[in-house]
Scaffold this active site. Structure first.
Site, PDB file in Angstrom:
ATOM      1  N   CYS A  30      67.638  58.177  43.488  1.00 25.37           N
ATOM      2  CA  CYS A  30      67.471  59.577  43.091  1.00 25.37           C
ATOM      3  C   CYS A  30      67.061  60.464  44.277  1.00 25.37           C
ATOM      4  O   CYS A  30      67.845  60.684  45.186  1.00 25.37           O
ATOM      5  CB  CYS A  30      66.497  59.651  41.925  1.00 25.37           C
ATOM      6  SG  CYS A  30      66.654  61.110  40.901  1.00 25.37           S
ATOM      7  N   HIS A  31      65.833  60.971  44.294  1.00 22.54           N
ATOM      8  CA  HIS A  31      65.351  61.818  45.390  1.00 22.54           C
ATOM      9  C   HIS A  31      64.734  61.008  46.532  1.00 22.54           C
ATOM     10  O   HIS A  31      64.456  61.557  47.590  1.00 22.54           O
ATOM     11  CB  HIS A  31      64.307  62.823  44.880  1.00 22.54           C
ATOM     12  CG  HIS A  31      64.879  63.902  44.016  1.00 22.54           C
ATOM     13  ND1 HIS A  31      65.173  63.711  42.692  1.00 22.54           N
ATOM     14  CD2 HIS A  31      65.228  65.182  44.300  1.00 22.54           C
ATOM     15  CE1 HIS A  31      65.668  64.830  42.179  1.00 22.54           C
ATOM     16  NE2 HIS A  31      65.715  65.734  43.143  1.00 22.54           N
TER      17      HIS A  31
END
Length: 185
Positions: free
Chosen positions: A112-113
């Site tokens: 994800c991030h």
């Protein structure tokens, strides 16, 4: 099922981690027999989030970033959440840990991030990877060859885009650890 009883995995996270991106990989790795340790900035419990909006389950770190000995681990797993990697990328020791794992060609998995931390560590130039849609420009600017796939394996680097990709992410980590342990025998 894979036998990872000899595997030691480090996860690093801070306040704002996406709960499923920490707890689901940890659960899968532990179910396969791996010993998983969680490190953070301090030993105080860290706040998990659901969808980066709602507070969710907390996690208690086993050690601080300063206590991490990279040589003790076979793999590094980085959960996402917007705030989590943003906090970690300004922590020199977190950046050093990522750099050491990459320099040693140890498994590094980010979802994800979390690839923001890889960009900060300057370890993705020329590497094929993915991440959440909103950070892809940052990854490209750091020299990454960014693609839109549920899981991307480029040598020791494993990346995924979002929580929906967790099953493929977990499978890729377990496969990489299984191969690494087999090669060590």
């Amino acid at each position: 099922m894979a036998d990872l009883s000899q595997a030691r995995v480090l996860m690093i996270a801070a306040d704002g981690f996406e709960t499923v991106e920490l707890f689901e990989p940890r659960k899968a790795l532990e179910a396969a027999g791996a010993k998983v340790s969680l490190a953070s900035i301090k030993r105080d419990p860290i706040q998990g989030m659901k969808g980066d909006i709602n507070k969710a389950e907390m996690a208690t770190p086993d050690l601080t970033l300063d206590e991490v000995e990279v040589d003790d681990y076979d793999a590094l797993v980085l959960p996402g959440g917007v705030a989590n990697p943003d906090k970690l990328r300004v922590e020199d020791r977190a950046v050093e840990i990522v750099q050491q794992f990459m320099d040693d060609d140890r498994i590094v998995a980010a979802i994800c991030h979390a690839p923001w931390l890889l960009a900060e560590a300057d370890v993705i130039d020329g590497r094929r990877l993915t991440g959440f849609v909103s950070i892809r420009t940052d990854l490209e600017n750091a020299g990454g060859d960014v693609v839109d796939e549920e899981v991307v394996v480029d040598g020791n680097l494993i990346t995924s885009r979002k929580p929906d990709d967790i099953p493929a992410f977990n499978e890729a980590i377990i496969q990489a650890l299984t191969e690494e342990l087999a090669d060590a025998d």
